[in-house]
Scaffold this active site. Structure first.
Site, short mmCIF file in Angstrom:
data_model
loop_
_atom_site.label_atom_id
_atom_site.label_comp_id
_atom_site.label_asym_id
_atom_site.label_seq_id
_atom_site.Cartn_x
_atom_site.Cartn_y
_atom_site.Cartn_z
CE LYS A 16 16.35 38.28 58.54
NZ LYS A 16 16.18 39.69 58.84
CD GLN A 223 22.79 39.91 60.82
OE1 GLN A 223 23.39 39.14 60.11
NE2 GLN A 223 22.60 39.67 62.09
#
Ligand code: IMP
Ligand code: MG
Length: 434
Positions: A16, A223
């Site tokens: 990410k 996450q």
């Protein structure tokens, strides 16, 4: 309104950071809305590798505002260290804002994280040990210290006078030998508060205002969906909501303002820590992926478990967060494997399973069913240059097939494609920007 959310759609570590860093270039504000320094993003700029844990990746783009929202839990010592490091390397932190509502990770949270894990014996979650869970527990139990308390020494002291003895009793009951010293904790944290005070603000209205004047806000998830406290593989999850809905609540803006959600899907699957992982590879292929993909935690250095791409997981994540497009990352890692598998569904007692069961005992019994696809050769530097210059059509044919297969199965387009570690090794396949 130009609000874009980036969500991890597996067990975290999807890459990410790189995607957010790429999109941050177009954004005016980058917001983190959940998690804490359990997260870790690494971004390579030129030859320099930046590892960020708490600060939004947007900080690496000059002139952007970086916001740590109310949904984040903050270890102020770690944050200050990260900030000092950035400053030392010439990154400006002037534009960092921290929500006054964000909860603080206190020393006893870290001790409790360790003590609880030890007591779990054979059923360890495998937490990062950063005090994330105990801090969120205190938030929900209304025993939290928030940033607005940290910057006000009197308020901090008042809270700690009550909280420290309470936490000591719990540590004692757990058989932990640690002794908490109220005075020294108070002094240490008051100094943190003083140093961070100029960044602390009521950030929700700030982000909201940015959106209403049609500036672009990027919401940076940490996450992944499978680690979501409600929707993930509970109890082997983190303690916050990692799905897109929390981008609104965790930063104090209306959910109606969110209009695009990019799910980050690694071209294979990894997870750190314990818990079920249906498409896990425990053989040489798994080890090869781990090695080639440098699958070791940014935060803890732990080796990650590796496996094939799992479409049950990816579709589940997409439906939870309403993905409008996918950023597929680290597809280069699969180069040279000959044959690739993709889990299309699970099988349990003769039935086809296409969702994630709540009961882990059931999930553990699910067998992955695979489609087999042809692999491609590793991409050398010359080929990479050609790909970056010419785009999708220059990709190895079987890689294109892998992507098309994925898109068809997901009913979504791959809008960004991560091909390597470097900042520029990414293909922008968007038909229109945000
Ligand atoms: P905690 O977030 O430290 O409480 O850890 C709970 C679980 O989430 C453990 O399995 C961790 O390994 C996992 N986890 C937490 N943060 C990350 C992350 O950023 N990437 C991957 N796994 C994570
Ligand atoms: Mg990470």
């Amino acid at each position: 309104m130009p609000a874009l959310v980036v969500i991890g759609s597996q067990w975290g570590d999807e890459g990410k950071g790189k995607i957010v860093d790429f999109l941050a270039d177009e954004a005016d504000v980058v917001v983190r809305f959940q998690g804490g320094n359990n997260a870790g993003h690494s971004v390579k700029i030129g030859e320099e590798l930046f590892a960020l844990h708490l600060v939004p990746s947007g900080i690496l783009r000059p002139g952007k505002m970086a916001v740590i929202g109310n949904g984040v839990v903050i270890d102020p010592g770690v944050l200050l260290e990260e900030l000092d490091n950035l400053v030392k390397r010439g990154v400006s932190i002037e534009n960092l804002r921290i929500s006054d509502r964000a909860n603080v990770i206190m020393p006893y949270h870290k001790l409790l994280d360790g003590a609880e894990e030890r007591l779990r014996a054979g059923a360890k979650v495998g937490t990062t040990g950063r005090g994330i869970g105990p801090s969120y527990s205190d938030k929900v139990a209304r025993l939290g210290v928030r940033m607005c308390d940290l910057v006000d020494e009197k308020a901090l002291r008042e809270k700690l006078e009550f909280l420290v003895p309470l936490k000591q009793r719990i540590l004692d009951a757990y058989g932990d030998t640690a002794k908490l010293d109220m005075e020294s904790i108070c002094r240490e944290y008051a100094v943190y508060g003083e140093r961070l005070a100029k960044h602390v603000a009521d950030t929700g209205p700030m982000v909201m205002e940015t959106l209403t004047v049609k500036k672009k806000v990027l919401f940076e998830g940490a996450q992944g969906s499978m680690l979501d406290i409600d929707h993930g593989t509970y109890p082997f999850v983190t303690s916050s909501q990692t799905v897109a809905g929390n981008a609104a609540s965790g930063s104090g803006v209306s959910p109606l303002l969110l209009d695009q959600v990019i799910g980050v899907v690694k071209a294979y699957t990894t997870r750190v820590g314990a818990g079920p992982f249906p498409s896990e590879l425990t053989d040489d292929t798994g080890r090869r992926i781990a090695e080639k993909g440098s699958e070791f935690g940014t935060t803890t250095g732990r080796a990650r478990r590796c496996g094939w791409l799992d479409l049950v997981v990816a579709r589940y994540s997409s439906s939870l967060s309403g993905f409008t497009g996918v950023a597929m990352t680290k597809i280069d890692v699969l180069g040279g494997l000959g044959e690739l598998k993709v889990c299309t569904n699970y099988e349990l007692d003769g039935a086809k399973i296409t969702t994630i069961p709540a009961d882990l005992r059931v999930l553990e019994r699910c067998r992955p069913e695979y489609a087999t696809l042809k692999g491609w050769n590793e991409i050398g530097p010359e080929r990479m240059e050609k790909i970056l210059a010419e785009g999708f059509s220059a990709l190895p044919r079987n890689m294109r097939r892998y992507i098309r297969f994925f898109e068809k199965q997901m009913g979504l387009r791959v809008v960004l494609l991560g091909l390597g570690r470097r900042r520029n090794e990414i293909l922008d396949l968007r038909r229109k920007k945000w």
